[in-house]
Each structure stands twice: as C-alpha cells, then as structure tokens.
Design an enzyme around this catalytic site. Structure first.
Site, PDB file in Angstrom:
ATOM      1  N   HIS A  77       0.796  -1.240   0.000  1.00 41.23           N
ATOM      2  CA  HIS A  77       0.000   0.000   0.000  1.00 41.23           C
ATOM      3  C   HIS A  77       0.824   1.283   0.000  1.00 41.23           C
ATOM      4  O   HIS A  77       0.265   2.372  -0.041  1.00 41.23           O
ATOM      5  CB  HIS A  77      -0.937   0.030   1.213  1.00 41.23           C
ATOM      6  CG  HIS A  77      -0.210   0.354   2.496  1.00 41.23           C
ATOM      7  ND1 HIS A  77       0.525  -0.577   3.187  1.00 41.23           N
ATOM      8  CD2 HIS A  77      -0.090   1.503   3.192  1.00 41.23           C
ATOM      9  CE1 HIS A  77       1.056  -0.018   4.254  1.00 41.23           C
ATOM     10  NE2 HIS A  77       0.707   1.256   4.281  1.00 41.23           N
TER      11      HIS A  77
HETATM   12  C1  UD1 Z   1      -2.009   5.550   6.136  1.00 43.39           C
HETATM   13  C2  UD1 Z   1      -0.709   6.004   6.766  1.00 43.39           C
HETATM   14  C3  UD1 Z   1       0.351   4.917   6.600  1.00 43.39           C
HETATM   15  C4  UD1 Z   1      -0.147   3.591   7.125  1.00 43.39           C
HETATM   16  C5  UD1 Z   1      -1.445   3.254   6.417  1.00 43.39           C
HETATM   17  C6  UD1 Z   1      -2.024   1.951   6.872  1.00 43.39           C
HETATM   18  C7  UD1 Z   1      -0.265   8.429   6.642  1.00 43.39           C
HETATM   19  C8  UD1 Z   1       0.567   9.452   5.985  1.00 43.39           C
HETATM   20  N1  UD1 Z   1      -0.186   7.204   6.109  1.00 43.39           N
HETATM   21  O1  UD1 Z   1      -1.808   5.432   4.721  1.00 43.39           O
HETATM   22  O2  UD1 Z   1       1.488   5.278   7.338  1.00 43.39           O
HETATM   23  O3  UD1 Z   1       0.810   2.586   6.864  1.00 43.39           O
HETATM   24  O4  UD1 Z   1      -2.374   4.303   6.709  1.00 43.39           O
HETATM   25  O5  UD1 Z   1      -3.148   1.639   6.115  1.00 43.39           O
HETATM   26  O6  UD1 Z   1      -0.934   8.714   7.607  1.00 43.39           O
HETATM   27  N2  UD1 Z   1      -9.284   5.064   2.293  1.00 43.39           N
HETATM   28  C9  UD1 Z   1     -10.464   4.372   2.205  1.00 43.39           C
HETATM   29  N3  UD1 Z   1     -10.980   3.845   3.340  1.00 43.39           N
HETATM   30  C10 UD1 Z   1     -10.352   3.959   4.537  1.00 43.39           C
HETATM   31  C11 UD1 Z   1      -9.148   4.647   4.609  1.00 43.39           C
HETATM   32  C12 UD1 Z   1      -8.613   5.192   3.460  1.00 43.39           C
HETATM   33  O7  UD1 Z   1     -11.059   4.243   1.137  1.00 43.39           O
HETATM   34  O8  UD1 Z   1     -10.875   3.460   5.556  1.00 43.39           O
HETATM   35  C13 UD1 Z   1      -8.728   5.697   1.102  1.00 43.39           C
HETATM   36  C14 UD1 Z   1      -8.587   7.193   1.321  1.00 43.39           C
HETATM   37  O9  UD1 Z   1      -9.744   7.870   0.972  1.00 43.39           O
HETATM   38  C15 UD1 Z   1      -7.417   7.529   0.437  1.00 43.39           C
HETATM   39  C16 UD1 Z   1      -6.573   6.288   0.499  1.00 43.39           C
HETATM   40  O10 UD1 Z   1      -7.402   5.216   0.927  1.00 43.39           O
HETATM   41  O11 UD1 Z   1      -7.814   7.738  -0.868  1.00 43.39           O
HETATM   42  C17 UD1 Z   1      -5.394   6.460   1.415  1.00 43.39           C
HETATM   43  O12 UD1 Z   1      -5.790   6.738   2.767  1.00 43.39           O
HETATM   44  P1  UD1 Z   1      -4.866   7.637   3.723  1.00 43.39           P
HETATM   45  O13 UD1 Z   1      -5.413   7.653   5.105  1.00 43.39           O
HETATM   46  O14 UD1 Z   1      -4.604   8.949   3.104  1.00 43.39           O
HETATM   47  O15 UD1 Z   1      -3.472   6.909   3.725  1.00 43.39           O
HETATM   48  P2  UD1 Z   1      -3.044   5.374   3.705  1.00 43.39           P
HETATM   49  O16 UD1 Z   1      -2.493   5.060   2.377  1.00 43.39           O
HETATM   50  O17 UD1 Z   1      -4.089   4.450   4.236  1.00 43.39           O
END
Ligand code: UD1
Length: 366
Positions: A205
């Site tokens: 991821h």
């Molecule tokens: C975040 C953390 C990362 C951790 C990871 C675990 C930061 C900078 N990054 O990254 O360190 O390893 O979590 O998963 O804080 N999304 C969904 N549903 C959710 C959560 C996210 O659809 O429940 C989507 C968001 O809308 C976004 C993408 O996934 O488009 C990324 O989510 P985001 O929280 O920005 O960062 P992660 O890649 O999950």
C-alpha cells in the site's frame, strides 16, 4: 491524570489497545480515546475496535480522505475543540500517521505534554510522508517511548535530551502476544482450502509502490510469478485497489488462477494468516515487526526500513530491486527452505504498555 490517546489509521488501533488496557489497571488514570476518522471503512477501523476490545471512542472527528495537508489541517481544527473541552494532562500519540503529528501539534500549542509511543524510528527517506511525521512528532514530544536501540541512537543524533527517552519495547507486540492464542483458533486458512505454510501472504500500500502505474504494473507481474509456485493471498488496501482500478490492472489481477484476493482483514484474521504463511511479501512497517516476532520469513519491498532491528535480528529482508525475475528467484529460495533465522528483539515481551503506564504515573500523576 487524564490521558487522551489518539487513533486515526489502521496501524494505530493495535498500539493503543494495550495502552488503554494498562491504563485501566490504574485508578489514578482517566483514559479517553479520540478517533480522528483518518481510516473510516468498517474493515479498516470498526473491526479493530471490536476485536481489540477497545471501547467506542469518546470522540470521533470524522476526518477521512483528502490530501495530506487537508487531512492534517482538518484534524488539527477538530482536535483543538476536544482539547479545549477536555483539558487533558497528557496527549498520547502513536506511530507515524498524519493523525499523529496533527494531534501532537495541537497539544503542544496548548502547552499540554505530548507522549509519543514508537518514537525514534527513522528510515532516512524523507520522501515518505511517515518520515516527516516521525521527525516532527519526536521534535515536539515531551516523552518518547522507543521500541528498539536504533530509536535511541537516532534521537541522540537529533539532540533529544536523554531524560525524555524511554526504551520500553513494542506495544504492537503486546497486542500480538495478547491475541495470538485467540487467533490460532480461527479456521480461515482451512476454510480457504489451504494447508498451513502452503501460501504466500501479500500486502502492498505504500505510495512509493502503488501510486504510479509502472510500479503497480510491476507488482502485478511479481504476484503472477509468485503464484506459479504457491497460492498468493492478497488482502487489498483501499489505496491499492483504487489505483489498480484506475490503471486498468484489476481485471488481470482478478483473473490470476492461484491468487486469492481478499478485503482488508480484521486483526485476528490477519494474525492467523501471518502465523500460517510460508512467506510474507509486504511494504508495511508493522508487519516487519510482527513477522520478526512470529519468526516467519518476510520480504519487504522497500529500499530502507525505519525498523532495522527486524533485519539485524529478525526474519526481515529488504528488497529494492523489484525486477520480477530476481524477486521470483528470491521467493523460490525462501520457499525451498533457505530462510533467514531470527531472534526476538529485547523487550518485545508483551509488557511494553505496562512499563509506559508506570512511567507516566511517576511523572504526571500527582
Ligand atoms: C495511512 C498512513 C500509513 C499507514 C497506512 C495503513 C499516513 C501518511 N499514512 O496510509 O502510514 O501505513 O495508513 O493503512 O498517515 N481510504 C479508504 N478507506 C479507509 C481509509 C482510506 O477508502 O478506511 C482511502 C482514502 O480515501 C485515500 C486512500 O485510501 O484515498 C489512502 O488513505 P490515507 O489515510 O490517506 O493513507 P493510507 O495510504 O491508508
């Protein structure tokens, strides 16, 4: 002593759960949980609250999605309101996600002591958003709880005074130790028609692996190669799924015969899948530690790690050259039994949260 503990994203829940449990053992601690909402899907959040026996959060800020700046800024604005209403004695943050730095910054501005659990880790790669969050949080925290020797060395190098730094072990391993027996009673592997140690478990991821088309296409090739010799179990992170779809890779991934795609798994299910896997391929931070504890081989698709003890003492191997043929050779090597033996790092014994509670009481309860 009122402690507000912050959770936001998936890797935070299994770190705060043992802390909250340890705090409940001490009547002088009033422990409250604030969920920023950074992760909001049921499978990325709710399931962890249930399985890790965390109470419903005292506040849910509902900040999910958006750019890093939007996410961080919105969390700050909402968390400030909580701070003003609750007037805590301590704000506790864990790990390195955007929620960690956002809430730490608000607390410091309100002159409330900040406690950072899992402090001092450095990958040396400032291109990782987490690395910036780590450096900034450690720089403003009042107490820094460290999981491995490298953390102490890094904080010394950054001139953080020794008296702020405490080597206590790893709260993520506290959860693993606590729930390992329960996870071993699950039947998921059997239900999938698989034998223990007959499959490769994969998670991917990191933006550096999945946020550009070439990288993700290459990951697909690696999955394809690996699946020629072993079943690949792949719980897909929402970010990765979205990007696979955007670049038209999802249909091919779905069509691969020996690959089982899964929704993000709960804590117990994932622990069960890790313990029974022949090999884990990942780019996660926490999984490097969990596999080291479980002594399961781990190939980490990253050029550097903020958790070097998993390479020095544990079963973790870093791979930065992601050429599908050479990765396949490495995988074959491990599956043929040429594995790196490891040992469990010092203080990873299931009692880190209790040590943290004792130190906080000594310092802040009066
Ligand atoms: C975040 C953390 C990362 C951790 C990871 C675990 C930061 C900078 N990054 O990254 O360190 O390893 O979590 O998963 O804080 N999304 C969904 N549903 C959710 C959560 C996210 O659809 O429940 C989507 C968001 O809308 C976004 C993408 O996934 O488009 C990324 O989510 P985001 O929280 O920005 O960062 P992660 O890649 O999950």
């Amino acid at each position: 002593m009122k402690i507000l503990s912050i959770v936001g994203a998936r890797p935070n829940f299994m770190k705060v759960a043992p802390l909250h449990r340890a705090f409940l053992q001490h009547p002088e601690i009033d422990s409250k949980i604030i969920h920023t909402g950074q992760h909001y899907d049921a499978r990325m959040s709710d399931v962890f609250f249930n399985q890790l026996e965390l109470p419903k959060p005292d506040y849910f800020l509902g900040i999910g999605g958006g750019s890093h700046t939007q996410q961080t800024a919105k969390i700050m604005i909402e968390f400030e309101q909580v701070m003003l209403a609750e007037k805590p004695d301590v704000v506790l943050v864990v790990g390195d996600v955007n929620s960690t730095i956002a809430c730490a910054m608000v607390a410091v501005k309100e002159h409330i002591p900040v406690v950072h659990v899992e402090a001092g880790l450095r990958s040396g790669d400032r291109g990782m958003p987490e690395e910036i969050n780590r450096i900034m949080t450690d720089c403003i925290a009042d107490d820094l709880f460290v999981t491995e020797q490298a953390g102490i060395d890094n904080l010394k190098r950054e001139s953080i005074p020794d008296e702020k730094v405490h080597f206590v072990g790893n709260v993520m391993i506290d959860s693993l130790v606590y729930y390992r027996q329960k996870a071993s009673t699950l039947t998921l592997v059997k239900d999938l028609g698989l034998e223990p140690k007959s499959y490769v478990l994969m998670t991917m991821h990191r933006p550096s692996n999945v946020d550009f088309q070439e990288g993700l296409t290459n990951i697909l090739k690696i999955i394809k190669e690996t699946s020629k010799s072993k079943t690949v179990l792949f719980p897909v992170h929402p970010r990765t799924l979205k990007n696979m779809e955007t670049w038209g890779l999802l249909d091919e991934l779905r069509s691969l015969e020996n690959v089982i795609l899964m929704e993000p798994q709960g804590y117990l299910e994932f622990l069960h899948l890790m313990e029974n896997s022949a090999l884990i391929i990942t780019d996660s931070g926490g999984i490097q530690e969990e596999t080291t504890y479980l002594q399961v081989p781990c190939l980490t698709f990253r050029a550097s790690t903020e958790r070097p003890v998993t390479v020095e003492l544990g079963t973790n191997i870093l791979l930065s050259d992601l050429d599908p043929v050479s990765v396949a050779e490495k995988v074959q090597d491990i599956l043929a039994g040429r594995v790196k033996e490891g040992i469990i790092p010092p203080f990873w014994d299931g009692h880190a949260a209790e040590r943290i509670a004792e130190i906080l009481i000594q310092k802040y309860a009066n």
